[in-house]
Motif scaffolding. Structure first.
Motif, PDB file in Angstrom:
ATOM      1  N   GLN A 178       0.842  -1.214  -0.112  1.00 36.46           N
ATOM      2  CA  GLN A 178      -0.054   0.018  -0.072  1.00 36.46           C
ATOM      3  C   GLN A 178       1.053   1.378  -0.100  1.00 36.46           C
ATOM      4  O   GLN A 178       0.521   2.200  -0.839  1.00 36.46           O
ATOM      5  CB  GLN A 178      -1.072   0.006   1.123  1.00 36.46           C
ATOM      6  CG  GLN A 178      -2.237  -1.214   1.079  1.00 36.46           C
ATOM      7  CD  GLN A 178      -2.783  -1.410   2.357  1.00 36.46           C
ATOM      8  OE1 GLN A 178      -2.145  -1.169   3.648  1.00 36.46           O
ATOM      9  NE2 GLN A 178      -3.821  -1.710   2.101  1.00 36.46           N
ATOM     10  N   ARG A 179       2.017   1.182   0.696  1.00 39.09           N
ATOM     11  CA  ARG A 179       3.028   2.238   0.887  1.00 39.09           C
ATOM     12  C   ARG A 179       3.557   2.370  -0.271  1.00 39.09           C
ATOM     13  O   ARG A 179       3.715   3.608  -0.903  1.00 39.09           O
ATOM     14  CB  ARG A 179       3.751   2.008   2.199  1.00 39.09           C
ATOM     15  CG  ARG A 179       5.181   3.133   2.054  1.00 39.09           C
ATOM     16  CD  ARG A 179       4.625   4.228   2.761  1.00 39.09           C
ATOM     17  NE  ARG A 179       5.927   5.027   2.708  1.00 39.09           N
ATOM     18  CZ  ARG A 179       5.830   6.341   2.735  1.00 39.09           C
ATOM     19  NH1 ARG A 179       4.735   6.998   2.310  1.00 39.09           N
ATOM     20  NH2 ARG A 179       7.171   7.138   2.821  1.00 39.09           N
ATOM     21  N   ALA A 180       3.939   1.412  -1.242  1.00 38.22           N
ATOM     22  CA  ALA A 180       4.588   1.622  -2.435  1.00 38.22           C
ATOM     23  C   ALA A 180       3.535   2.200  -3.450  1.00 38.22           C
ATOM     24  O   ALA A 180       4.191   2.980  -4.434  1.00 38.22           O
ATOM     25  CB  ALA A 180       4.964   0.103  -2.978  1.00 38.22           C
ATOM     26  N   ILE A 181       2.596   1.930  -3.413  1.00 43.47           N
ATOM     27  CA  ILE A 181       1.531   2.588  -4.298  1.00 43.47           C
ATOM     28  C   ILE A 181       1.123   3.603  -4.060  1.00 43.47           C
ATOM     29  O   ILE A 181       1.425   4.657  -4.973  1.00 43.47           O
ATOM     30  CB  ILE A 181       0.130   1.659  -4.490  1.00 43.47           C
ATOM     31  CG1 ILE A 181       0.209   0.154  -5.018  1.00 43.47           C
ATOM     32  CG2 ILE A 181      -1.038   2.356  -4.921  1.00 43.47           C
ATOM     33  CD1 ILE A 181      -0.853  -0.555  -4.649  1.00 43.47           C
ATOM     34  N   GLU A 182       1.134   4.269  -2.937  1.00 44.05           N
ATOM     35  CA  GLU A 182       1.246   5.642  -2.493  1.00 44.05           C
ATOM     36  C   GLU A 182       2.244   6.571  -2.744  1.00 44.05           C
ATOM     37  O   GLU A 182       2.023   7.484  -3.403  1.00 44.05           O
ATOM     38  CB  GLU A 182       0.855   5.636  -0.750  1.00 44.05           C
ATOM     39  CG  GLU A 182       0.713   7.239  -0.417  1.00 44.05           C
ATOM     40  CD  GLU A 182       0.933   7.279   1.347  1.00 44.05           C
ATOM     41  OE1 GLU A 182       1.123   8.524   1.733  1.00 44.05           O
ATOM     42  OE2 GLU A 182       1.065   6.345   1.776  1.00 44.05           O
ATOM     43  N   LEU A 183       3.420   5.966  -2.791  1.00 38.44           N
ATOM     44  CA  LEU A 183       4.638   6.694  -3.376  1.00 38.44           C
ATOM     45  C   LEU A 183       4.676   6.698  -4.587  1.00 38.44           C
ATOM     46  O   LEU A 183       5.037   7.736  -5.276  1.00 38.44           O
ATOM     47  CB  LEU A 183       5.975   6.023  -2.566  1.00 38.44           C
ATOM     48  CG  LEU A 183       6.066   6.180  -1.137  1.00 38.44           C
ATOM     49  CD1 LEU A 183       7.186   5.240  -0.693  1.00 38.44           C
ATOM     50  CD2 LEU A 183       6.538   7.498  -0.866  1.00 38.44           C
ATOM     51  N   PHE A 184       4.349   5.747  -5.354  1.00 45.81           N
ATOM     52  CA  PHE A 184       4.388   5.725  -6.779  1.00 45.81           C
ATOM     53  C   PHE A 184       3.256   6.727  -7.373  1.00 45.81           C
ATOM     54  O   PHE A 184       3.627   7.439  -8.435  1.00 45.81           O
ATOM     55  CB  PHE A 184       3.923   4.257  -7.216  1.00 45.81           C
ATOM     56  CG  PHE A 184       3.752   4.179  -8.832  1.00 45.81           C
ATOM     57  CD1 PHE A 184       4.777   4.248  -9.636  1.00 45.81           C
ATOM     58  CD2 PHE A 184       2.543   4.123  -9.372  1.00 45.81           C
ATOM     59  CE1 PHE A 184       4.739   4.280 -11.047  1.00 45.81           C
ATOM     60  CE2 PHE A 184       2.404   4.103 -10.874  1.00 45.81           C
ATOM     61  CZ  PHE A 184       3.400   4.230 -11.577  1.00 45.81           C
ATOM     62  N   ILE A 185       2.250   6.852  -6.797  1.00 50.17           N
ATOM     63  CA  ILE A 185       1.258   7.894  -7.303  1.00 50.17           C
ATOM     64  C   ILE A 185       1.787   9.352  -7.073  1.00 50.17           C
ATOM     65  O   ILE A 185       1.411  10.139  -7.949  1.00 50.17           O
ATOM     66  CB  ILE A 185      -0.118   7.474  -6.804  1.00 50.17           C
ATOM     67  CG1 ILE A 185      -0.814   6.284  -7.291  1.00 50.17           C
ATOM     68  CG2 ILE A 185      -1.178   8.589  -7.271  1.00 50.17           C
ATOM     69  CD1 ILE A 185      -2.107   5.877  -6.585  1.00 50.17           C
ATOM     70  N   ARG A 186       2.261   9.310  -5.843  1.00 53.45           N
ATOM     71  CA  ARG A 186       2.764  10.645  -5.688  1.00 53.45           C
ATOM     72  C   ARG A 186       3.877  11.337  -6.349  1.00 53.45           C
ATOM     73  O   ARG A 186       3.758  12.211  -7.305  1.00 53.45           O
ATOM     74  CB  ARG A 186       3.442  10.584  -3.969  1.00 53.45           C
ATOM     75  CG  ARG A 186       4.000  11.603  -3.660  1.00 53.45           C
ATOM     76  CD  ARG A 186       4.742  11.633  -2.374  1.00 53.45           C
ATOM     77  NE  ARG A 186       3.647  11.318  -1.151  1.00 53.45           N
ATOM     78  CZ  ARG A 186       4.370  11.061   0.065  1.00 53.45           C
ATOM     79  NH1 ARG A 186       5.524  11.006   0.392  1.00 53.45           N
ATOM     80  NH2 ARG A 186       3.444  10.737   0.978  1.00 53.45           N
ATOM     81  N   ASN A 187       4.779  10.352  -6.638  1.00 55.24           N
ATOM     82  CA  ASN A 187       5.836  10.577  -7.705  1.00 55.24           C
ATOM     83  C   ASN A 187       5.420  10.946  -9.134  1.00 55.24           C
ATOM     84  O   ASN A 187       5.860  11.787  -9.841  1.00 55.24           O
ATOM     85  CB  ASN A 187       7.059   9.661  -7.658  1.00 55.24           C
ATOM     86  CG  ASN A 187       8.012  10.029  -6.396  1.00 55.24           C
ATOM     87  OD1 ASN A 187       8.700  10.655  -6.160  1.00 55.24           O
ATOM     88  ND2 ASN A 187       7.699   9.198  -5.087  1.00 55.24           N
TER      89      ASN A 187
END
Length: 651
Positions: A489-498
């Motif tokens: 979940q954290r990886a997806i959050e960071l991916f969308i953010r970047n």
């Protein structure tokens, strides 16, 4: 006749000498007959006989004294019964040889005959419980008749005769005497014989069960006695019984504020319970101390762990005879689980190599995996044991469950350093997307040149390797997935953010980024049971991808806004469609993307994030006015409108 001869000396008057003698004999005969009738009536539980006998004693004016003698008689007989049941000489007789021991020689079972001695002791104890129960029943019956029976002339209730001088009821007096005798006789018997002491301490649950059974029988008898009264006896007595209001329940049916009859009974057991619980704790601790020797670095084998679990199950099963004992043993089991946790924690490696994610599994990491697997086996096995306990008290279950939660927490803290390292590496890989060029236009084919970006390939490779090199060795799959799903979940959050921060973003770049969105699902797949289980994160990933190709107006009216994707993310993304003069919040603050990402982590609330975005928009307005520009970028009014909408939803 008694009344007439009271206070007058009639001796020496020859005329009435024979009469006086006859009167004395007659009185004695009547008393003896009444005593026999009372004994018989109480023994056969016949209220009519008991009532008749009590009436005679009442008429003779000796009711109170007679009742006191009868109750004292029962107490004396029981005291004798208790002494005999615990008489070490009698208990060891079969094992004594014919030759007499020397003077002062203690009676004790010969080495091979301890089992016979124990068997004789428990037979005696069962017999003693029967004797106590029978005597209680007789005193209860006597009290019941006294409570119901009234004198036909004066209508005085017989129990009032007994109680009027401030004496408590006879059942209470009898029970207090019996329980005190039990305490004192048990104390002196076990003080003088270690064999008795060992038997009662070692097999305490057996003794407690006898006491519990006795208590149940007494209560059962109390319930039955009323029914017996209503189905036996003459019509005269029945009429009397029916006139009487229902008397208060006897002491076996209810405890008062200042007296608990069951506690009074069990007080004689306290010292044996304390000794039993102490030995029980030793039995639970010993196998753990054995497999974790001081300075040892090895974890218990499967067989050794099984032995620990068997001991826990055995202690709980034996204690199941009584809820209070179950709770006390459950507390010991909780201490045992705690001890296992402490010993396991000492074996954990906390050095730097425990959290490395570059090379293969290190020795420290291997040991940490073994510790977690061992804790998991203990956790699951104990859970199974308490689930299989029939009639396990809720408080006891809660005690063990709390200890198991601490084990689960310890498993969590053991894998945390590794999880942190993996999380940091994932973030470091994702942030390298900004080193790639997304500004290109579409190629002739209208498809991206490569199926996905370099950083995405690296991310997929890294996650797959981490799962096979490190997490595959954990046996607790659910526990691992609970932790790695949070990472996904954290990886997806960071991916969308970047992805929302990429500037500039050309048409070709959009196509490649859209491919990365699809590949991201594959990248995080090894971290979870099913990608769709990731909930909101998964929905964000799916909802954001189509926005890449929509017009700004379309994006502003998307139903996913606010519901699935936060407003701040969309506003961040719209900066990429603006001229360079409209700087992104991190550009205006002159931060690196990594620092901006950290700021977003530190400020999770939308309010703070939107305030930073508003600052960037206001700075843009200022710069346009300074250079006396005639119009704003087309995306600016859409962003302002969106910002206002976002602020209003916060209110």
């Amino acid at each position: 006749m008694d009344y007439l001869s009271q206070g007058i000396d009639l001796s020496g008057i020859e005329v009435i000498e024979n009469d006086l003698l006859f009167i004395a004999r007659a009185r004695l005969e009547v008393e003896n007959q009444a005593k026999r009738l009372l004994e018989q009536g109480v023994e056969t539980q016949n209220p009519t006989q008991v009532g008749t006998a009590l009436q005679v004693f009442h008429n003779l004016g000796t009711l109170k004294g007679t009742i006191a003698n009868v109750v004292d008689g029962y107490c004396t007989v029981l005291e004798e019964n208790i002494k005999n049941a615990l008489d070490i000489k009698v208990l060891t007789q079969p094992s004594q040889t014919v030759t007499r021991g020397g003077p002062g020689r203690a009676a004790m079972p010969t080495p091979g005959n301890t089992a016979a001695f124990r068997a004789a002791l428990w037979t005696n104890m069962e017999k003693l419980m029967d004797q106590i129960c029978a005597a209680c029943g007789q005193v209860q019956h006597l009290q019941k008749v006294l409570t119901k029976k009234r004198d036909p002339v004066s209508h005085v209730c017989f129990i009032e005769e007994i109680v009027k001088d401030g004496q408590s009821d006879i059942l209470y007096k009898f029970w207090t005497a019996v329980t005190q005798t039990l305490s004192s006789q048990f104390q002196s018997a076990t003080d003088s014989s270690t064999f008795l002491k060992q038997a009662f301490e070692g097999e305490y649950p057996k003794l407690l069960r006898l006491y519990n059974d006795l208590w149940k029988r007494l209560q059962q008898y109390s319930q039955n006695i009323q029914r017996n009264f209503n189905t036996s006896g003459t019509t005269d007595l029945l009429a009397e019984l029916q006139q009487m209001e229902e008397d208060a329940q006897d002491i076996f049916m209810q405890k008062t504020q200042d007296y608990d009859p069951e506690k009074a009974l069990k007080d004689s057991l306290q010292q044996y319970e304390a000794a039993y619980l102490s030995k029980s704790l030793s039995r639970l601790f010993d196998p753990i101390n054995l497999v974790f020797p001081p300075g040892g670095r090895n974890l218990p084998s499967s067989d050794e762990l099984d032995s620990i679990i068997k001991t826990i199950a055995s202690e709980l099963n034996v204690a199941a005879v009584d809820p209070d004992l179950s709770l006390a043993v459950a507390k010991n089991v909780a201490k045992t689980i705690q001890l296992y946790g402490v010993k396991s924690e000492q074996l954990l490696s906390t050095q730097g190599d425990a959290s490395q994610v570059i090379g293969p599994l290190t020795e420290g990491q291997r040991r940490n995996v073994a510790v977690v697997n061992s804790l998991y086996k203990l956790h699951q096995s104990v859970l199974k044991v308490i689930t299989n306990q029939s009639s396990f008290p809720a408080a006891a279950e809660q005690t063990v469950t709390t200890a198991l939660k601490a084990v689960h927490d310890l498993m969590g803290s053991a894998v945390q350093p590794l999880l942190n390292s993996v999380g940091d590496s994932v973030e470091a890989i994702i942030i390298t997307m900004h080193q790639e060029d997304f500004s290109g236009s579409l190629s002739g084919s209208g498809k991206p040149d490569v199926p996905c970006s370099l950083y995405m390939k690296e991310l997929q490779g890294f996650i797959a390797r981490v799962m096979s090199d490190y997490f595959r060795h954990f046996e607790c799959f659910d526990f691992v997935f609970d932790n790695t799903e949070a990472m996904a979940q954290r990886a997806i959050e960071l991916f969308i953010r970047n992805a929302s921060l990429i500037r500039p973003l050309g048409e070709g770049g959009k196509m490649r980024l859209a491919a990365d969105f699809a590949q991201m699902e594959l990248a995080v797949a090894p971290l979870c049971r099913r990608v769709s289980d990731l909930g909101k994160s998964y929905r964000q990933l799916r909802s954001f991808r189509p926005l890449l190709f929509q017009t700004s107006e379309h994006i502003a009216s998307s139903p996913a806004l606010g519901e699935v994707i936060p407003f701040s993310i969309i506003l961040q993304f719209l900066f990429t469609r603006a001229p360079a003069e409209l700087k992104s919040p991190f550009q205006r603050a002159e931060w690196s993307i990594a620092r901006y990402s950290q700021w977003l982590d530190d400020h999770p609330s939308e309010k703070d994030r939107l305030a930073l975005i508003r600052g960037a928009l206001e700075a843009y307005v200022q710069s346009v006015r300074t250079r006396e520009g005639k119009e704003f970028a087309p995306v600016y009014p859409i962003m302002v409108q969106l910002l206002q909408k976002a602020m209003s939803t916060l209110q």
